[in-house]
Each structure stands twice: as C-alpha cells, then as structure tokens.
Design an enzyme around this catalytic site. Sequence first.
Site, PDB file in Angstrom:
ATOM      1  N   LYS A  96       1.669  -8.461  -2.985  1.00 43.97           N
ATOM      2  CA  LYS A  96       2.859  -9.113  -3.554  1.00 43.97           C
ATOM      3  C   LYS A  96       2.897 -10.577  -3.132  1.00 43.97           C
ATOM      4  O   LYS A  96       2.575 -10.904  -1.997  1.00 43.97           O
ATOM      5  CB  LYS A  96       4.101  -8.405  -3.011  1.00 43.97           C
ATOM      6  CG  LYS A  96       5.402  -8.784  -3.689  1.00 43.97           C
ATOM      7  CD  LYS A  96       6.451  -9.447  -2.837  1.00 43.97           C
ATOM      8  CE  LYS A  96       7.017  -8.711  -1.681  1.00 43.97           C
ATOM      9  NZ  LYS A  96       8.027  -7.749  -1.983  1.00 43.97           N
ATOM     10  N   PRO A 128      11.125   0.226   3.863  1.00 46.24           N
ATOM     11  CA  PRO A 128      11.599   1.533   4.317  1.00 46.24           C
ATOM     12  C   PRO A 128      10.716   2.719   3.925  1.00 46.24           C
ATOM     13  O   PRO A 128      10.969   3.826   4.367  1.00 46.24           O
ATOM     14  CB  PRO A 128      12.965   1.643   3.651  1.00 46.24           C
ATOM     15  CG  PRO A 128      12.865   0.816   2.424  1.00 46.24           C
ATOM     16  CD  PRO A 128      11.929  -0.305   2.750  1.00 46.24           C
ATOM     17  N   GLY A 129       9.708   2.516   3.076  1.00 49.79           N
ATOM     18  CA  GLY A 129       8.749   3.601   2.870  1.00 49.79           C
ATOM     19  C   GLY A 129       8.599   4.116   1.454  1.00 49.79           C
ATOM     20  O   GLY A 129       7.949   5.145   1.232  1.00 49.79           O
ATOM     21  N   ALA A 130       9.155   3.400   0.470  1.00 51.49           N
ATOM     22  CA  ALA A 130       9.101   3.901  -0.905  1.00 51.49           C
ATOM     23  C   ALA A 130       7.659   3.937  -1.446  1.00 51.49           C
ATOM     24  O   ALA A 130       7.264   4.896  -2.117  1.00 51.49           O
ATOM     25  CB  ALA A 130       9.974   3.042  -1.806  1.00 51.49           C
ATOM     26  N   TRP A 131       6.870   2.909  -1.148  1.00 50.68           N
ATOM     27  CA  TRP A 131       5.487   2.892  -1.637  1.00 50.68           C
ATOM     28  C   TRP A 131       4.693   4.044  -1.016  1.00 50.68           C
ATOM     29  O   TRP A 131       3.879   4.679  -1.679  1.00 50.68           O
ATOM     30  CB  TRP A 131       4.811   1.553  -1.297  1.00 50.68           C
ATOM     31  CG  TRP A 131       5.124   0.473  -2.292  1.00 50.68           C
ATOM     32  CD1 TRP A 131       6.255   0.363  -3.045  1.00 50.68           C
ATOM     33  CD2 TRP A 131       4.294  -0.633  -2.656  1.00 50.68           C
ATOM     34  NE1 TRP A 131       6.189  -0.756  -3.836  1.00 50.68           N
ATOM     35  CE2 TRP A 131       5.002  -1.387  -3.617  1.00 50.68           C
ATOM     36  CE3 TRP A 131       3.040  -1.073  -2.249  1.00 50.68           C
ATOM     37  CZ2 TRP A 131       4.475  -2.541  -4.188  1.00 50.68           C
ATOM     38  CZ3 TRP A 131       2.517  -2.242  -2.820  1.00 50.68           C
ATOM     39  CH2 TRP A 131       3.228  -2.962  -3.785  1.00 50.68           C
TER      40      TRP A 131
HETATM   41  C1  LIG Z   1       9.827  -5.717   0.744  1.00 51.32           C
HETATM   42  S1  LIG Z   1       9.582  -4.813   2.215  1.00 51.32           S
HETATM   43  C2  LIG Z   1       8.424  -3.570   1.763  1.00 51.32           C
HETATM   44  C3  LIG Z   1       9.021  -2.449   0.945  1.00 51.32           C
HETATM   45  C4  LIG Z   1       8.087  -1.269   0.863  1.00 51.32           C
HETATM   46  N1  LIG Z   1       6.906  -1.576   0.074  1.00 51.32           N
HETATM   47  C5  LIG Z   1       8.734  -0.061   0.252  1.00 51.32           C
HETATM   48  O1  LIG Z   1       8.298   0.384  -0.784  1.00 51.32           O
HETATM   49  O2  LIG Z   1       9.679   0.461   0.835  1.00 51.32           O
HETATM   50  C6  LIG Z   1       8.572  -5.934   3.130  1.00 51.32           C
HETATM   51  C7  LIG Z   1       8.197  -5.428   4.508  1.00 51.32           C
HETATM   52  O3  LIG Z   1       7.175  -6.260   5.059  1.00 51.32           O
HETATM   53  C8  LIG Z   1       7.325  -6.211   6.468  1.00 51.32           C
HETATM   54  N2  LIG Z   1       6.581  -7.294   7.139  1.00 51.32           N
HETATM   55  C9  LIG Z   1       6.812  -8.610   7.047  1.00 51.32           C
HETATM   56  N3  LIG Z   1       5.975  -9.310   7.828  1.00 51.32           N
HETATM   57  C10 LIG Z   1       5.174  -8.408   8.436  1.00 51.32           C
HETATM   58  C11 LIG Z   1       4.096  -8.516   9.381  1.00 51.32           C
HETATM   59  N4  LIG Z   1       3.702  -9.697   9.843  1.00 51.32           N
HETATM   60  N5  LIG Z   1       3.482  -7.386   9.790  1.00 51.32           N
HETATM   61  C12 LIG Z   1       3.903  -6.188   9.321  1.00 51.32           C
HETATM   62  N6  LIG Z   1       4.913  -6.024   8.443  1.00 51.32           N
HETATM   63  C13 LIG Z   1       5.557  -7.108   7.991  1.00 51.32           C
HETATM   64  C14 LIG Z   1       8.826  -6.342   6.630  1.00 51.32           C
HETATM   65  O4  LIG Z   1       9.233  -5.934   7.899  1.00 51.32           O
HETATM   66  C15 LIG Z   1       9.355  -5.462   5.500  1.00 51.32           C
HETATM   67  O5  LIG Z   1       9.670  -4.178   5.948  1.00 51.32           O
END
Ligand SMILES: C[S@@+](CC[C@H](N)C(=O)[O-])C[C@H]1O[C@@H](n2cnc3c(N)ncnc32)[C@H](O)[C@@H]1O
Length: 326
Positions: A272, A98-101
């Site tokens: 990660k 959702p955009g925290a990073w």
């Molecule tokens: C754990 S969340 C990330 C949280 C984010 N770092 C934050 O701080 O809000 C993982 C994200 O990776 C995205 N994701 C997974 N596979 C993906 C892909 N093939 N291409 C782009 N984004 C992907 C997911 O949709 C999800 O929103």
Amino acid sequence: MNRTPSIDVVSFLQVNVLLYRTKVSYAKTKNILLNIKRYNSSSSNRWLNRQQNDVYSNQAKVENLRSRAAYKLIELDDKFKFFDKSKQQNILDLGFAPGAWSQVARVKTNRFSKIFGVDILPCQPPTGVSSIQGNILSRRTHDLIRLFFSREIKLNKIDKIHEDYGYFEDLTEKENNLYHNNPQLEGETETLCNENLPEIMKQPIDLVMSDMYVPWPQISGYWAQTTNTPYYRMANTTGVAIKDHYMSMDLCDAALVVACDLLKTNGNFICKLYTGKEDNLLEKRMKKIFNKVQRFKPKTCRDESKEIYLVGLKKKKNVDKMEVFL
Ligand SMILES: C[S@@+](CC[C@H](N)C(=O)[O-])C[C@H]1O[C@@H](n2cnc3c(N)ncnc32)[C@H](O)[C@@H]1O
C-alpha cells in the site's frame, strides 16, 4: 457524585446567557453553537463519523471482519489470484493489526498454509494466524520472521466448522530439525548470516503483503483499549498529502527489503502507498525485482484518498538487493 458538565453544555449555557442578554433568538443560538462544535471537532471525530456511515465498515462488522480493509484484499485477490487452496503457502502480513487481511488470507488458503502477522502495535492475531509485535525497520524482526517460517507447524483438526473455514483453533508446533541442527540459528540473539542458512530458510515466503501505515501517537481513548483494538486511529492519515506520501514510502522500501531477502523466486508482493512524487522510484525498484508490476486502486478505497496498491508478480531469480536500492 460531582459531575463536570461537558464542554458543549458549558458553551451552550454561556452562549445562551450571552444571547438572552442581547435578545437574540434561540435559532440563532443553535447556529452559533453548531459552528463552535464544527470548529472544535478534530479529524479523528470526522473519521469516526465517516466510519459509522460507511457501507464497507458496517458490512465488515456484520461479517465479523476486523476492519473494512478486508474488502481491499478480497478485490486484489479477485484480480491477481494470490491465494491458492490447492497448495501450501507461506504468507507474511506486514502491519497486520487489527487483522482483517490475515483473516481473509486464513479463509482463502488451505489448513497447511502458514500466515504470520507483524505489527509495531500489540494486537491479538485472528484464529489460525501467528504474529509478533515488532518494527519492520529492525533487522531482528526480519530474523524472527525467518525463524517462524523455518518451523513446521501443524494445524489441528478440531471440527467440521473449522475445516470448512480452513483453519483450526489450536496450533501444534514441531521445531524443524534444520533449525535445531544448525548451531548458528539456536541463539536467536545473533543476526542470521544468509550464506550459511539451509535452502528452506533462505527464502521461505510465497506472498508478502504490506498494508503498513505509521500509527498516530496515542493521545486519547486509553480507557477503551484492548489488545484487539490497539488504536482507533491507526487507519488514519495526517491529511497532508506530501507527509502521508513520504511516510508511506519508507515503509514500502522496508517491505521491499523483506521481499528481496525472504520472498521465494516467483513469489508475489502487495504494497500500500499514498501516491506522490516518489511513486515512480518505487515502481522502478519493483521492476528490478518482479517480472510484472501493476498499480491497483480497489473500489473499497475512498475516492478522495491518495491510497493505491502496487503489486509485484513473480519475483525474479537471484535478485541483488544492492542493485535494487542503489
Ligand atoms: C492500516 S493498518 C493495517 C490494517 C490491516 N491490513 C488489516 O487488514 O487489519 C497499518 C498498520 O501498519 C502498522 N505499522 C506501521 N509501521 C510499522 C512498522 N514500522 N512495523 C510494523 N508495523 C507497522 C501499524 O501499526 C498499523 O497497525
């Protein structure tokens, strides 16, 4: 209005009638019900309960951060010092929703720095951050990332508050001449050919950070979805360690390809992963690309979680992608 009683009420009544007939006490009824509830509760319910009682999740809400993941990046930056307000930085946030990073990156960099989020899910980026919805496994997404960083973007100065936080409401975008003068880049439908690109576009990024994890297919909660909260369970894992591991390894490799192609020499990388058999292979690949590779588990990660971060510091010169992956 005709209201259908919830499953719990129905089962409560059914069990009560049953137990009344067999003369079992109320306390025993309650116990049986609790067991039924426990049996019915899905992993997403457990996840929601855990989130509600989690210190970091609550703190994130207080500080207007989009998720607790923000604190992981803060810890990573405290240790490795990725962000530098004294210079302009180009930052790519893979799986940003959702955009925290991205929020953390925006606050920790100066106003000339560009932050670009990519996510497979639709999500409105935080203020001062740009984004696309795209799959990182697609070549076209790589091209769009390259195009974004080739543009000259100026952040408007609006008021003191935004200046203090290092970002501004509006973006004014000026196309980079190099982009316009290069006929090969004007039609975005063509895949860009690396050899003919101007130097600035070859490897424009200072930091690639990947917090990607495969989102679950949506099966509930449609009524509450907005562009800002695409899916509740996107931070959820399957709970099957081996599955989590292999699913995360593919995305790590995809992020590594981006790093090979688009990261500047001396650029840094965060990724990660869920630990398992193939960690060493990933680490080995990273060692071919970066001068230093380190593992890091932020305190914000739950103890029981297999989640860790691999950090690549100072990308080497002239990295050969084929050699890294073969
Ligand atoms: C754990 S969340 C990330 C949280 C984010 N770092 C934050 O701080 O809000 C993982 C994200 O990776 C995205 N994701 C997974 N596979 C993906 C892909 N093939 N291409 C782009 N984004 C992907 C997911 O949709 C999800 O929103």
